[in-house]
Design a protein around this motif. Structure first.
Motif, PDB file in Angstrom:
ATOM      1  N   ILE A  78      -0.207   3.521   4.454  1.00 43.09           N
ATOM      2  CA  ILE A  78      -1.567   3.654   3.915  1.00 43.09           C
ATOM      3  C   ILE A  78      -2.201   2.279   3.719  1.00 43.09           C
ATOM      4  O   ILE A  78      -3.352   2.060   4.080  1.00 43.09           O
ATOM      5  N   ILE A  79      -1.443   1.342   3.162  1.00 45.13           N
ATOM      6  CA  ILE A  79      -1.962  -0.008   2.938  1.00 45.13           C
ATOM      7  C   ILE A  79      -2.301  -0.678   4.266  1.00 45.13           C
ATOM      8  O   ILE A  79      -3.357  -1.300   4.406  1.00 45.13           O
ATOM      9  N   ASP A  80      -1.418  -0.532   5.258  1.00 42.94           N
ATOM     10  CA  ASP A  80      -1.679  -1.121   6.576  1.00 42.94           C
ATOM     11  C   ASP A  80      -2.939  -0.552   7.216  1.00 42.94           C
ATOM     12  O   ASP A  80      -3.647  -1.251   7.935  1.00 42.94           O
ATOM     13  N   GLY A  81      -3.231   0.706   6.943  1.00 41.45           N
ATOM     14  CA  GLY A  81      -4.407   1.347   7.513  1.00 41.45           C
ATOM     15  C   GLY A  81      -5.647   1.226   6.652  1.00 41.45           C
ATOM     16  O   GLY A  81      -6.641   1.894   6.907  1.00 41.45           O
ATOM     17  N   SER A  82      -5.604   0.383   5.638  1.00 41.20           N
ATOM     18  CA  SER A  82      -6.730   0.316   4.699  1.00 41.20           C
ATOM     19  C   SER A  82      -7.817  -0.690   5.081  1.00 41.20           C
ATOM     20  O   SER A  82      -8.790  -0.824   4.360  1.00 41.20           O
ATOM     21  N   ALA A  83      -7.674  -1.381   6.207  1.00 38.02           N
ATOM     22  CA  ALA A  83      -8.692  -2.361   6.611  1.00 38.02           C
ATOM     23  C   ALA A  83     -10.054  -1.675   6.724  1.00 38.02           C
ATOM     24  O   ALA A  83     -10.180  -0.603   7.305  1.00 38.02           O
ATOM     25  N   GLY A  84     -11.054  -2.291   6.116  1.00 42.17           N
ATOM     26  CA  GLY A  84     -12.412  -1.759   6.168  1.00 42.17           C
ATOM     27  C   GLY A  84     -12.669  -0.631   5.187  1.00 42.17           C
ATOM     28  O   GLY A  84     -13.698   0.041   5.269  1.00 42.17           O
ATOM     29  N   THR A  85     -11.742  -0.414   4.253  1.00 44.44           N
ATOM     30  CA  THR A  85     -11.901   0.662   3.267  1.00 44.44           C
ATOM     31  C   THR A  85     -11.870   0.072   1.862  1.00 44.44           C
ATOM     32  O   THR A  85     -11.686  -1.124   1.681  1.00 44.44           O
ATOM     33  N   ARG A  86     -11.965   0.934   0.864  1.00 48.20           N
ATOM     34  CA  ARG A  86     -11.889   0.477  -0.527  1.00 48.20           C
ATOM     35  C   ARG A  86     -10.508  -0.055  -0.889  1.00 48.20           C
ATOM     36  O   ARG A  86     -10.348  -0.769  -1.863  1.00 48.20           O
ATOM     37  N   GLY A  87      -9.493   0.315  -0.133  1.00 50.62           N
ATOM     38  CA  GLY A  87      -8.136  -0.136  -0.417  1.00 50.62           C
ATOM     39  C   GLY A  87      -7.781  -1.464   0.220  1.00 50.62           C
ATOM     40  O   GLY A  87      -6.711  -2.016  -0.022  1.00 50.62           O
ATOM     41  N   ASP A  91     -11.119   0.628  -8.137  1.00 50.60           N
ATOM     42  CA  ASP A  91     -11.424   1.494  -6.992  1.00 50.60           C
ATOM     43  C   ASP A  91     -10.354   1.378  -5.905  1.00 50.60           C
ATOM     44  O   ASP A  91     -10.097   2.342  -5.185  1.00 50.60           O
ATOM     45  N   GLN A  92      -9.678   0.225  -5.806  1.00 51.51           N
ATOM     46  CA  GLN A  92      -8.569   0.098  -4.857  1.00 51.51           C
ATOM     47  C   GLN A  92      -7.421   1.019  -5.279  1.00 51.51           C
ATOM     48  O   GLN A  92      -6.843   1.720  -4.447  1.00 51.51           O
ATOM     49  N   CYS A  93      -7.097   1.001  -6.558  1.00 51.41           N
ATOM     50  CA  CYS A  93      -6.009   1.848  -7.079  1.00 51.41           C
ATOM     51  C   CYS A  93      -6.332   3.321  -6.861  1.00 51.41           C
ATOM     52  O   CYS A  93      -5.474   4.096  -6.404  1.00 51.41           O
ATOM     53  N   ALA A  94      -7.556   3.716  -7.163  1.00 50.41           N
ATOM     54  CA  ALA A  94      -7.964   5.119  -7.010  1.00 50.41           C
ATOM     55  C   ALA A  94      -7.909   5.531  -5.532  1.00 50.41           C
ATOM     56  O   ALA A  94      -7.405   6.614  -5.200  1.00 50.41           O
ATOM     57  N   TRP A  95      -8.400   4.679  -4.641  1.00 53.36           N
ATOM     58  CA  TRP A  95      -8.395   4.985  -3.208  1.00 53.36           C
ATOM     59  C   TRP A  95      -6.961   5.158  -2.714  1.00 53.36           C
ATOM     60  O   TRP A  95      -6.660   6.139  -2.015  1.00 53.36           O
ATOM     61  N   LEU A  96      -6.076   4.228  -3.078  1.00 58.64           N
ATOM     62  CA  LEU A  96      -4.685   4.310  -2.639  1.00 58.64           C
ATOM     63  C   LEU A  96      -4.001   5.552  -3.210  1.00 58.64           C
ATOM     64  O   LEU A  96      -3.236   6.224  -2.511  1.00 58.64           O
TER      65      LEU A  96
END
Length: 173
Positions: free
Chosen positions: A12-21, A53-58
């Motif tokens: 999930i973290i690796d795929g978070s580029a360009g997102t809130r995470g 918002d990063q924590c919530a998104w993840l």
């Protein structure tokens, strides 16, 4: 099971580029409790500080992933709780990467010197070098010794990260 969840979090973290995470990285992961009341605690950090918002998104992405993977859901159990947070103030640093974010801050460091003696040092973190060409190290300016009549050591101290046993950022008042 914990490794499987860790792998999912990293995915999930690796795929978070360009997102809130985006920008978050995994610090620690713990799976606690029996299957009927499982708790998954995830610590993340960011080079500029974790935002809520990063924590919530993840958290949302991990819940979606767990609930959509029947095999993983069977391991975790259907009644689970996910907590995604950042390391709190006063928590020891766990990864070398975390030192960068704390440059300029006061830290309390326990380290082992060249004579294998454990020592403590409180001071301001001035620089961090995580270069692969040299041994990773930090440079600390010790705080003034507040004892009356003592001469403080006010020279920068370089500590190699493999000497550091524990480093805790302190609150600055």
């Amino acid at each position: 099971m914990q490794e499987r969840i860790r792998s999912s979090v990293l995915q999930i973290i690796d795929g978070s580029a360009g997102t809130r995470g985006e920008g978050a990285y995994l610090v620690d992961l713990k799976v606690k409790g029996p299957q009927r009341a499982r708790k998954i605690e995830i610590l993340v950090d960011d080079d500029s500080g974790v935002r809520i918002d990063q924590c919530a998104w993840l958290s949302r992405r991990l819940r979606e992933l767990l609930e959509s993977d029947e095999e993983l859901l069977a391991l975790v159990g259907e009644d689970f709780e996910i907590t995604v947070s950042s390391p709190g103030l006063g928590e020891p640093l766990m990864l070398h990467r975390q030192y960068v974010r704390h440059c300029g801050k006061i830290m309390e460091v326990t380290y082992t010197d060249e004579d294998a003696v454990q020592r403590e040092l409180k001071g301001r973190l001035l620089r961090v070098s995580l270069s692969e060409e040299s041994r990773p190290h930090i440079v600390i300016m010790p705080e003034k010794n507040r004892k009356k009549g003592s001469t403080p050591n006010r020279e920068e101290v370089t500590l190699y990260l493999d000497q550091v046993n524990r480093a805790v950022p302190l609150a600055q008042l």
